[in-house]
Design a protein around this motif. Structure first.
Motif, PDB file in Angstrom:
ATOM      1  N   ASP A  87      11.169 -29.726  59.591  1.00 42.21           N
ATOM      2  CA  ASP A  87      11.446 -30.862  60.466  1.00 42.21           C
ATOM      3  C   ASP A  87      10.503 -32.020  60.124  1.00 42.21           C
ATOM      4  N   LYS A  88      11.100 -33.170  59.802  1.00 40.77           N
ATOM      5  CA  LYS A  88      10.316 -34.325  59.361  1.00 40.77           C
ATOM      6  C   LYS A  88       9.392 -34.852  60.470  1.00 40.77           C
ATOM      7  N   ALA A  89       9.887 -34.924  61.702  1.00 40.60           N
ATOM      8  CA  ALA A  89       9.075 -35.422  62.813  1.00 40.60           C
ATOM      9  C   ALA A  89       7.908 -34.471  63.086  1.00 40.60           C
ATOM     10  N   LEU A  90       8.186 -33.188  63.048  1.00 44.65           N
ATOM     11  CA  LEU A  90       7.133 -32.200  63.275  1.00 44.65           C
ATOM     12  C   LEU A  90       6.075 -32.268  62.180  1.00 44.65           C
ATOM     13  N   LYS A  91       6.529 -32.408  60.931  1.00 46.33           N
ATOM     14  CA  LYS A  91       5.580 -32.507  59.812  1.00 46.33           C
ATOM     15  C   LYS A  91       4.662 -33.719  59.971  1.00 46.33           C
ATOM     16  N   LYS A  92       5.221 -34.835  60.439  1.00 43.25           N
ATOM     17  CA  LYS A  92       4.426 -36.046  60.633  1.00 43.25           C
ATOM     18  C   LYS A  92       3.305 -35.783  61.645  1.00 43.25           C
ATOM     19  N   CYS A  93       3.631 -35.110  62.711  1.00 42.27           N
ATOM     20  CA  CYS A  93       2.640 -34.788  63.741  1.00 42.27           C
ATOM     21  C   CYS A  93       1.612 -33.787  63.226  1.00 42.27           C
ATOM     22  N   LEU A  94       2.111 -32.773  62.546  1.00 36.69           N
ATOM     23  CA  LEU A  94       1.202 -31.743  62.038  1.00 36.69           C
ATOM     24  C   LEU A  94       0.253 -32.295  60.972  1.00 36.69           C
ATOM     25  N   ASP A  95       0.701 -33.302  60.225  1.00 36.48           N
ATOM     26  CA  ASP A  95      -0.196 -33.962  59.264  1.00 36.48           C
ATOM     27  C   ASP A  95      -1.396 -34.574  59.980  1.00 36.48           C
ATOM     28  N   VAL A  96      -1.129 -35.225  61.112  1.00 38.00           N
ATOM     29  CA  VAL A  96      -2.222 -35.815  61.906  1.00 38.00           C
ATOM     30  C   VAL A  96      -3.140 -34.714  62.419  1.00 38.00           C
ATOM     31  N   CYS A  97      -2.546 -33.648  62.935  1.00 44.69           N
ATOM     32  CA  CYS A  97      -3.333 -32.521  63.453  1.00 44.69           C
ATOM     33  C   CYS A  97      -4.197 -31.916  62.351  1.00 44.69           C
ATOM     34  N   ALA A  98      -3.611 -31.740  61.178  1.00 46.90           N
ATOM     35  CA  ALA A  98      -4.360 -31.178  60.054  1.00 46.90           C
ATOM     36  C   ALA A  98      -5.548 -32.068  59.696  1.00 46.90           C
ATOM     37  N   GLU A  99      -5.342 -33.366  59.721  1.00 43.09           N
ATOM     38  CA  GLU A  99      -6.424 -34.294  59.378  1.00 43.09           C
ATOM     39  C   GLU A  99      -7.575 -34.221  60.385  1.00 43.09           C
ATOM     40  N   VAL A 100      -7.254 -34.234  61.670  1.00 42.73           N
ATOM     41  CA  VAL A 100      -8.334 -34.236  62.668  1.00 42.73           C
ATOM     42  C   VAL A 100      -9.051 -32.885  62.710  1.00 42.73           C
ATOM     43  N   TYR A 101      -8.328 -31.792  62.525  1.00 43.97           N
ATOM     44  CA  TYR A 101      -8.985 -30.483  62.506  1.00 43.97           C
ATOM     45  C   TYR A 101      -9.750 -30.251  61.205  1.00 43.97           C
ATOM     46  N   ASP A 102      -9.286 -30.849  60.115  1.00 43.49           N
ATOM     47  CA  ASP A 102     -10.041 -30.786  58.866  1.00 43.49           C
ATOM     48  C   ASP A 102     -11.383 -31.489  59.040  1.00 43.49           C
ATOM     49  N   ASN A 103     -11.369 -32.648  59.685  1.00 43.97           N
ATOM     50  CA  ASN A 103     -12.623 -33.364  59.946  1.00 43.97           C
ATOM     51  C   ASN A 103     -13.567 -32.527  60.809  1.00 43.97           C
ATOM     52  N   ALA A 104     -13.026 -31.881  61.835  1.00 41.43           N
ATOM     53  CA  ALA A 104     -13.855 -31.050  62.719  1.00 41.43           C
ATOM     54  C   ALA A 104     -14.450 -29.866  61.956  1.00 41.43           C
ATOM     55  N   ARG A 139      -2.532 -33.735  70.141  1.00 41.36           N
ATOM     56  CA  ARG A 139      -1.573 -33.690  71.260  1.00 41.36           C
ATOM     57  C   ARG A 139      -0.843 -35.029  71.406  1.00 41.36           C
ATOM     58  N   ASP A 140      -1.597 -36.126  71.312  1.00 44.69           N
ATOM     59  CA  ASP A 140      -1.020 -37.470  71.498  1.00 44.69           C
ATOM     60  C   ASP A 140       0.032 -37.800  70.456  1.00 44.69           C
ATOM     61  N   THR A 141      -0.154 -37.343  69.248  1.00 46.14           N
ATOM     62  CA  THR A 141       0.789 -37.691  68.191  1.00 46.14           C
ATOM     63  C   THR A 141       2.185 -37.142  68.488  1.00 46.14           C
ATOM     64  N   PHE A 142       2.262 -36.015  69.209  1.00 43.47           N
ATOM     65  CA  PHE A 142       3.575 -35.456  69.553  1.00 43.47           C
ATOM     66  C   PHE A 142       4.308 -36.324  70.574  1.00 43.47           C
ATOM     67  N   SER A 143       3.558 -37.034  71.407  1.00 44.39           N
ATOM     68  CA  SER A 143       4.214 -37.915  72.377  1.00 44.39           C
ATOM     69  C   SER A 143       4.590 -39.257  71.748  1.00 44.39           C
ATOM     70  N   GLU A 144       4.002 -39.556  70.598  1.00 47.21           N
ATOM     71  CA  GLU A 144       4.267 -40.832  69.931  1.00 47.21           C
ATOM     72  C   GLU A 144       5.405 -40.758  68.916  1.00 47.21           C
ATOM     73  N   VAL A 145       5.747 -39.562  68.489  1.00 46.87           N
ATOM     74  CA  VAL A 145       6.804 -39.400  67.482  1.00 46.87           C
ATOM     75  C   VAL A 145       8.060 -38.877  68.184  1.00 46.87           C
ATOM     76  N   PRO A 146       9.121 -39.697  68.195  1.00 44.28           N
ATOM     77  CA  PRO A 146      10.360 -39.273  68.863  1.00 44.28           C
ATOM     78  C   PRO A 146      10.915 -37.969  68.284  1.00 44.28           C
ATOM     79  N   GLY A 147      11.284 -37.080  69.184  1.00 41.52           N
ATOM     80  CA  GLY A 147      11.894 -35.822  68.778  1.00 41.52           C
ATOM     81  C   GLY A 147      10.923 -34.730  68.388  1.00 41.52           C
ATOM     82  N   ALA A 148       9.643 -35.024  68.379  1.00 41.89           N
ATOM     83  CA  ALA A 148       8.662 -34.010  67.986  1.00 41.89           C
ATOM     84  C   ALA A 148       8.145 -33.273  69.217  1.00 41.89           C
ATOM     85  N   GLN A 149       8.020 -31.985  69.086  1.00 40.52           N
ATOM     86  CA  GLN A 149       7.482 -31.170  70.174  1.00 40.52           C
ATOM     87  C   GLN A 149       6.439 -30.224  69.595  1.00 40.52           C
ATOM     88  N   ALA A 150       5.296 -30.162  70.268  1.00 43.68           N
ATOM     89  CA  ALA A 150       4.212 -29.299  69.798  1.00 43.68           C
ATOM     90  C   ALA A 150       4.597 -27.834  69.926  1.00 43.68           C
TER      91      ALA A 150
END
Length: 176
Positions: A87-104, A139-150
């Motif tokens: 799912d393209k929308a899900l991948k977009k959100c998960l990319d953000v999640c991967a980036e922030v957790y990689d930083n952590a 969490r926020d990125t899922f509310s910003e991308v239409p059709g994406a659900q965590a």
């Protein structure tokens, strides 16, 4: 009277006037009661055998190590979800999640641990605070991308990560 006869009384009085310090389970309980999630704090610290002999700074170190391990686990889960998703929308959100957790996992918690070891509490607090933002940003990125659900697994990990990192931050703040 023999001067040795007074020795037991002297030792008893001297012992009673010594300041007592908390160790082990008592110190864990006292430290964790000052956090927002005391049960999680106690469970996390008691899962590490070093906590039974640690001072407060040592307990904070153990909590930061637990946060580091948790951030690596969360990053691995996000990476697994990312690979499995079509799912393209899900991948977009998960990319953000991967980036922030990689930083952590690869910057914030390792730097916080190193800073604590150098008694640089200010830098340690900054990096734990930065890591604390990861679940909210994910969490926020899922509310910003239409059709994406965590995914439910990620929601649980985000919540746990948030609770664990705020616990570490409060413990750091209580150090000084």
């Amino acid at each position: 009277m023999n001067s040795l006869a007074w020795l037991p009384l002297f030792l008893l009085v001297n012992f009673l006037h010594q300041p007592t310090t908390l160790v082990g389970a008592d110190l864990i309980q006292e430290t964790c009661q000052k956090t927002r999630y005391p049960a999680l704090c106690v469970k996390t610290l008691k899962s590490n055998p070093r906590s039974s002999t640690a001072d407060v700074k040592g307990l904070v170190h153990i909590m930061l190590e637990a946060n580091l391990a948790n951030s690596k686990l969360t990053l691995a889960t996000v990476s697994k979800l990312l690979k499995a998703s079509g799912d393209k929308a899900l991948k977009k959100c998960l990319d953000v999640c991967a980036e922030v957790y990689d930083n952590a996992a690869n910057d914030d918690f390792p730097t916080a641990i190193q800073s604590l070891e150098k008694n640089d509490l200010g830098t340690a607090k900054i990096h734990v605070s930065d890591a604390f933002d990861a679940p909210g940003n994910c969490r926020d990125t899922f509310s910003e991308v239409p059709g994406a659900q965590a995914p439910p697994d990620l929601t649980k990990l985000n919540d746990h990560f948030e609770q664990l990192s705020i616990t570490a931050l409060i413990m750091l703040n209580n150090l000084g």
